[in-house]
Design an enzyme around this catalytic site. Structure first.
Site, PDB file in Angstrom:
ATOM      1  CE  LYS A 130      -3.821  -2.289   2.386  1.00 61.75           C
ATOM      2  NZ  LYS A 130      -4.709  -2.299   3.593  1.00 61.75           N
ATOM      3  CG  ASN A 139      -5.083 -16.696  -2.914  1.00 57.72           C
ATOM      4  OD1 ASN A 139      -4.093 -16.063  -2.576  1.00 57.72           O
ATOM      5  ND2 ASN A 139      -5.598 -17.654  -2.163  1.00 57.72           N
ATOM      6  CG  PHE A 140      -4.954 -10.068  -2.748  1.00 55.47           C
ATOM      7  CD1 PHE A 140      -4.554 -10.124  -1.427  1.00 55.47           C
ATOM      8  CD2 PHE A 140      -4.012  -9.697  -3.707  1.00 55.47           C
ATOM      9  CE1 PHE A 140      -3.249  -9.845  -1.061  1.00 55.47           C
ATOM     10  CE2 PHE A 140      -2.708  -9.407  -3.356  1.00 55.47           C
ATOM     11  CZ  PHE A 140      -2.324  -9.484  -2.026  1.00 55.47           C
ATOM     12  NE  ARG A 177      -9.873  -2.314  -2.503  1.00 57.15           N
ATOM     13  CZ  ARG A 177     -10.697  -3.358  -2.496  1.00 57.15           C
ATOM     14  NH1 ARG A 177     -11.677  -3.439  -3.386  1.00 57.15           N
ATOM     15  NH2 ARG A 177     -10.548  -4.325  -1.607  1.00 57.15           N
ATOM     16  CG  ASP A 205      -8.871 -24.072   0.250  1.00 55.58           C
ATOM     17  OD1 ASP A 205      -9.164 -23.095  -0.448  1.00 55.58           O
ATOM     18  OD2 ASP A 205      -9.157 -24.152   1.456  1.00 55.58           O
TER      19      ASP A 205
END
Length: 388
Positions: free
Chosen positions: A72, A93-94, A101, A166
């Site tokens: 960020k 894999n957010f 963003r 998963d």
């Protein structure tokens, strides 16, 4: 020249993977690439040890390197971009929308590095009506039909035990990444890959769609029996001493020859001449009688002994082993299916390794990296930069 210098290089030697994954599905994909020899650099938030100190992290992040980046921040974003410029593969894999963003979308990175293979793993596909829904393995197993065919007949649906959503998705994603890398040899360009856990699990039920196709019926739950309209026997789990919660052996006689072998193996050759049991359909009709015969025999053998006797006779059988029993199996340790690594809390622990045995491609398993410990190495190796 040493023996190590004589060893062939791993299959993916020289392939650089920038790993922005978390939880299980994404790390499973990059873990497979790491086992195959890729240089996987895992990006973690600065100062965060919570994941590293947890056992699940250890099970999904062996053989990788680690760099701490504040994605960020302006400096962190710039560093991530430069690492992506040097990468062959980018995996994330957010939650939906996060990577956009962060300014690390496919369009942004492809403009800078057209050869990049950019892989995204999500719960639901981006063009699905559920695209923005949160997801975990149990949810996608429910939505994709796996839970509906799992459990006892007449009982409620159950989530399958293995993390098919998963880890299964991660393995399929790794296959897609490898295919894209292979195609890049011919085209010179990378591409965008998206894999939704829900889509993957739906395709994993492949043979179970025979019921709705052939009979216009939903595939029912069969418990431990075979998923066939006309059942047979023996095909179930049967109790063994000392009759604990996992003291069972799974037996499945899938054809007449196996039934004949079974009768001999348990010392009941007269069963071969019993007209009730002469065909698979007949054995299915008399399942209760056969199950009683099988249970009488298995009740005198422990589960491994029963498996060995039947297996050596050519009858499919498998002991119901616990996770602890599998983890301690000396054969799996000897063959490198489980390998020991150092854990910061538990000391030396065994973790699952790569199960594919490749004659020309060695697999070396190293402990999962401490968060950020390879920063200097990665900057030097990927970017040619030395930290001051």
């Amino acid at each position: 020249m040493s023996s190590s210098e004589n060893r062939p290089a791993p299959a993916l030697a020289g392939v650089r993977v920038l790993d922005l994954t978390h939880q299980v599905a994404g790390p499973s994909a990059t873990l497979a690439l790491a086992f195959l020899g890729a240089d996987v650099v895992k990006v973690v938030p600065p100062g965060d040890r919570s994941s590293y100190d947890a056992t699940p992290f250890y099970l999904n992040n062996a053989s990788k390197r680690s760099i701490a980046i504040d994605l960020k921040s302006e400096a962190g974003h710039d560093l991530a971009l430069r690492l992506a410029d040097a990468a062959d593969v980018f995996v994330e894999n957010f939650s939906p929308g996060v990577v956009d963003r962060l300014g690390l979308s496919y369009d942004v990175l492809r403009e800078r590095n057209p050869r990049l293979v950019y892989a995204q793993i999500k719960g639901f596909a981006s063009d699905s009506p559920y695209a923005n829904f949160p997801s975990f393995d149990p949810l996608v197993q429910a939505v994709s039909g796996a839970s509906s065919i799992t459990g006892d007949p007449g009982g409620p649906p159950m989530k399958p035990g293995p993390d098919v959503g998963d880890t299964g998705t991660g393995m399929v994603a790794a296959v897609g990444i490898l295919a894209a890398l292979y195609q890049r040899i011919a085209t010179g360009e990378g591409q965008h890959l998206e894999l939704a856990m829900a889509d993957h699990v739906a395709t994993f039920l492949r043979i179970h769609y025979g019921w709705p196709v052939e009979r216009d019926l939903d595939t029912p739950r069969f418990g431990n029996g075979p998923p066939f309209l006309e059942t047979t026997a023996p095909s179930d789990i049967y109790p063994c001493p000392p009759f604990g919660p996992n003291d069972y052996v799974q037996i499945h006689c899938g054809n007449d020859k196996q039934w004949l072998r079974f009768a001999e193996a348990i010392g009941r050759p007269e069963l071969k001449d019993d007209p009730r049991f002469a065909t698979m359909a007949g054995r299915g009709e008399h399942k209760a009688e056969i199950d009683a015969i099988v249970t009488e025999w298995t009740s005198t053998k422990d589960k491994v002994e029963a498996m060995v006797i039947l297996g050596e006779a050519g009858v499919p059988a498998g002991a119901v082993r616990t996770t602890g029993e599998v983890l301690r199996d000396p054969d799996l340790r000897k063959r490198g299916i489980f390998v020991p690594v150092e854990h910061p809390v538990y000391g030396e622990v065994p973790i699952p390794a790569w199960p594919v045995r490749m004659s020309g491609s060695p697999v070396t398993v190293t402990p999962p990296p401490e968060p950020g410990r390879h920063r200097a190495e990665v900057l030097r190796d990927w970017l040619g930069e030395e930290e001051g």
